[in-house]
Design a protein around this motif. Structure first.
Motif, mmCIF file in Angstrom:
data_model
loop_
_atom_site.group_PDB
_atom_site.id
_atom_site.type_symbol
_atom_site.label_atom_id
_atom_site.label_comp_id
_atom_site.label_asym_id
_atom_site.label_seq_id
_atom_site.Cartn_x
_atom_site.Cartn_y
_atom_site.Cartn_z
ATOM 1 N N PHE A 44 37.620 -65.086 34.257
ATOM 2 C CA PHE A 44 36.701 -64.853 35.993
ATOM 3 C C PHE A 44 37.325 -66.275 36.802
ATOM 4 C CE2 PHE A 44 33.911 -62.363 33.671
ATOM 5 C CZ PHE A 44 34.565 -61.010 33.091
ATOM 6 N N ALA A 45 37.060 -67.348 36.676
ATOM 7 C CA ALA A 45 37.421 -68.025 37.879
ATOM 8 C C ALA A 45 38.571 -68.367 38.334
ATOM 9 C CB ALA A 45 37.486 -69.472 37.008
ATOM 10 N N ALA A 46 39.488 -67.587 38.244
ATOM 11 C CA ALA A 46 40.485 -67.202 39.087
ATOM 12 C C ALA A 46 40.788 -65.799 39.293
ATOM 13 C CB ALA A 46 41.864 -66.951 38.170
ATOM 14 N N LEU A 47 39.112 -65.625 40.127
ATOM 15 C CA LEU A 47 39.188 -63.789 40.417
ATOM 16 C C LEU A 47 38.872 -64.869 41.977
ATOM 17 C CD1 LEU A 47 37.238 -61.911 38.193
ATOM 18 C CD2 LEU A 47 39.978 -61.651 38.908
ATOM 19 N N ASN A 68 38.281 -58.144 41.393
ATOM 20 C CA ASN A 68 37.925 -57.663 39.897
ATOM 21 C C ASN A 68 37.841 -57.651 38.914
ATOM 22 O OD1 ASN A 68 35.200 -54.700 40.945
ATOM 23 N ND2 ASN A 68 35.708 -56.827 42.548
ATOM 24 N N GLY A 69 37.011 -58.545 38.125
ATOM 25 C CA GLY A 69 37.442 -59.277 36.159
ATOM 26 C C GLY A 69 36.413 -58.493 35.315
ATOM 27 N N PHE A 70 37.041 -57.813 34.413
ATOM 28 C CA PHE A 70 36.200 -57.228 33.281
ATOM 29 C C PHE A 70 36.381 -58.042 31.759
ATOM 30 C CE2 PHE A 70 35.354 -54.396 37.003
ATOM 31 C CZ PHE A 70 34.271 -54.406 36.657
ATOM 32 N N LEU A 71 35.864 -58.211 30.996
ATOM 33 C CA LEU A 71 35.750 -59.137 29.759
ATOM 34 C C LEU A 71 35.093 -57.433 28.969
ATOM 35 C CD1 LEU A 71 36.009 -63.615 30.013
ATOM 36 C CD2 LEU A 71 37.600 -61.001 28.984
ATOM 37 N N ILE A 72 36.364 -57.098 27.982
ATOM 38 C CA ILE A 72 35.663 -56.237 26.542
ATOM 39 C C ILE A 72 35.150 -56.792 25.579
ATOM 40 C CG2 ILE A 72 35.695 -53.701 25.771
ATOM 41 C CD1 ILE A 72 37.508 -52.998 27.903
ATOM 42 N N GLY A 88 31.429 -58.765 33.423
ATOM 43 C CA GLY A 88 32.206 -58.581 34.709
ATOM 44 C C GLY A 88 31.860 -58.898 36.189
ATOM 45 N N VAL A 89 33.424 -59.507 37.084
ATOM 46 C CA VAL A 89 32.873 -60.052 38.089
ATOM 47 C C VAL A 89 33.514 -58.286 39.276
ATOM 48 C CG1 VAL A 89 33.803 -60.798 40.052
ATOM 49 C CG2 VAL A 89 33.212 -62.241 37.929
#
Length: 597
Positions: free
Chosen positions: A522-525, A530-534, A404-405
């Motif tokens: 994440f590039a668009a954040l 914040n962004g998370f990939l599970i 995550g960011v």
């Protein structure tokens, strides 16, 4: 190159309707946002159907009659539906402020079809795929109630038509119920404002509900719900219970008496001040003790006159305190107060990731021993409910890795560097806007992200690593040459925390600077996002939202407080008030750090 593939898991939908009895003025949109966030943080996708503000539809009808003097109902329908359009936009703004990803859609954007009398129509169709597609980027779709469109334009659904909109959305999306939020906590045998002996129902069948609701729920909405077998709930804001209307046996409800919980707020910085405003808006649920600050004179002049400040911990943490909210930051005074709060029998809500990363085992043990709640929802992701999602997936062994960011300050600075700004200028601007502290090293060196990543490891894998063992890469080491080379290659730098369970029963956790392709989510954040990939066996689940700032963080903390309040109310015996220090089963959950004393 990593390609993002959305998870194929079935979505869970909630349809929530908010009428003019709860939307009385502009301040009410924040209270409604709490109710919506309560559902999104559990992983539900929400359709929020809203009415016009109280009295606005009547005013529009009166204005139309005055100007038109009996002209066409179709043109009048165009006018009176404007209250709902305005309300939907205001609801979207309130949710954006709270950090909730939201899309506001008008009926023509969803092909929401109506037919019949222009002032008393019925809904007959929806482009379900259009609605589902918007949920790929949003957690909430706000829809104006009360009207749809036919081949000649907008037509309205009659008085109370927003109830019908909610019922039909629940049917078309396959939601398990349509929850209608009113100014009463359910359906009563009579109007409780007029008859003190009226009793509430826990359950009613459709016909009984029609007879006793006296227009509380639109008759057309009940008829359509019965025909389509849609469960309808009637509830009030923040309540854990409702009257359930379905094909079932009638069930009267037990009497309920709830007392406000006394809350001690420690710290009145940006987040603490935002949280106090939420608490003041709910006097029937919470009473505020004097707020602990270093210098009361500094806070008093510009604060709400209902707030009182003290520098004496004993005055803030009075004996009848039920919940302590720690919004101090740091690992000194805040750390000791967090432990003493639980030892003294107070529930703890905190936003201090550093303290949780250091003391989660200790604090969880104290909470369990004393039958208390430990809540820290804003510590990771601010208003982005990553820990709640992990809590749902981890028991099923459904988490392979998490990345995550998760630091808004670094994200803001990296955006500026990508635009060609100098590092020192980017840091200064982040400080000016309140994203960065006077000493930004905790963010820049990855310490903040490492604290958050340790907490994520605990929720994803049940392992709490020593934060000192988490490797990290500092923004200070990112050279202009690396940034320029990435930009030329069409890549963008992000600070990414990643953890994955290894084959030895441990966890590999690291914070690194990664150059990502523009196609990566994440590039668009931007800025504080914040962004998370599970990573899951069946694919990837992506969660995003605002990870910092007064209102997203205060929203998450207030949601924790409301969880404690609802659990406390459920633990009370029906018809009796709870004792000052009645305990509930322990819960440990999520939490920003804020220098406020």
């Amino acid at each position: 190159m990593t390609q993002y593939q959305p998870s194929s898991q079935a979505r869970r939908f909630s349809v929530l309707k908010f009428g003019s009895s709860v939307l009385r003025n502009a301040d009410d949109y924040a209270r409604v946002a709490h109710e919506i966030y309560r559902h999104t943080r559990t992983g539900e996708k929400v359709v929020a159907v809203v009415s016009a503000l109280d009295g606005e539809t009547d005013a529009l009808f009166a204005m139309g009659d005055q100007v038109g003097q009996g002209s066409s109902d179709r043109v009048l329908a165009r006018l009176v539906r404007c209250g709902e359009l305005k309300s939907a936009a205001l609801m979207g703004l309130a949710l954006e402020r709270s950090g909730v990803p939201v899309a506001v859609l008008d009926p023509h954007e969803m092909d929401l079809v109506a037919s019949g009398d222009p002032l008393d129509a019925n809904l007959s169709g929806l482009n379900r795929e259009k609605v589902l597609a918007r949920f790929d980027q949003a957690d909430v779709i706000v829809a104006p109630g009360f009207f749809g469109e036919d081949e000649n334009g907008p037509i309205t659904l009659g008085r109370g038509g927003t109830d019908l909109t909610a019922v039909m959305f629940a049917h078309w999306l396959g939601a398990d119920r349509a929850r209608l939020i009113k100014d009463v906590d359910g359906v009563y045998s009579d109007d409780p404002a007029k008859n003190p002996d009226a009793h509430r129902f826990d359950a009613l069948d459709y016909e009984a509900a029609r007879k006793v609701s006296h227009g509380l729920v639109q008759d057309k909405a009940i008829s359509r719900a019965k025909a389509l077998d849609v469960v309808v709930e009637v509830a009030s804001l923040g309540k854990a219970y409702a009257t359930r209307i379905a094909a079932q046996v009638e069930k009267p409800a037990a009497a309920r008496v709830e007392r406000p919980l006394r809350v001690a707020v420690l710290g009145h910085g940006a987040v603490g001040a935002g949280l106090c405003q939420h608490l003041l808006a709910h006097p029937n649920r919470f009473q505020l003790s004097p707020i602990l600050v270093r210098n009361p004179a500094k806070h008093s002049p510009d604060a709400d006159p209902r707030l009182h400040f003290t520098q004496d911990p004993a005055e803030a943490l009075r004996d009848d305190t039920d919940i302590v909210v720690e919004a101090l930051g740091g690992t000194g005074f805040a750390r000791s107060l967090s432990q003493s709060a639980l030892r003294d029998g107070r529930h703890l809500v905190t936003a201090n990731k550093a303290v949780i990363a250091l003391d989660l085992a200790l604090l969880s043990g104290l909470a369990r021993e004393n039958g208390l709640d430990l809540r820290y929802s804003a510590a990771v992701g601010g208003g982005t409910p990553i820990l709640e999602h992990l809590d749902e997936l981890a028991p099923k062994n459904d988490v392979l890795a998490v990345e995550g960011v998760m630091n808004g300050t670094c994200n803001f600075i990296l955006d500026a560097l990508d635009r060609g700004e100098l590092f020192a200028d980017a840091v200064a601007e982040a400080q000016r806007l309140g994203f960065a502290e006077a000493d930004p090293s905790t963010d820049l060196d990855g310490d903040d992200a490492a604290d958050k990543l340790a907490i994520i490891c605990h929720h994803a894998f049940g392992i709490m690593p020593d934060v000192r063992d988490i490797s990290r890469e500092s923004l200070s080491d990112l050279s202009p040459e690396r940034i320029a080379a990435a930009r030329e290659a069409g890549l963008v730098f992000k600070q990414v925390g990643r953890c994955v369970a290894d084959n030895t029963g441990g966890v590999d956790a690291r914070v690194e600077l990664r150059a990502l392709p523009q196609s990566h989510p994440f590039a668009a954040l931007r800025n504080e996002a914040n962004g998370f990939l599970i990573h899951r066996p069946q694919g990837l689940t992506y969660i995003k939202g605002k990870g910092a700032g007064r209102w997203p963080t205060a929203e998450a903390m207030f949601a924790d407080l409301m969880d404690v309040q609802r659990r406390h109310a459920r633990s009370a015996s029906p018809g009796k008030t709870t004792t000052t220090r009645q305990k509930t089963a322990s819960q440990d959950h999520r939490m920003p750090r804020e220098s406020a004393l």
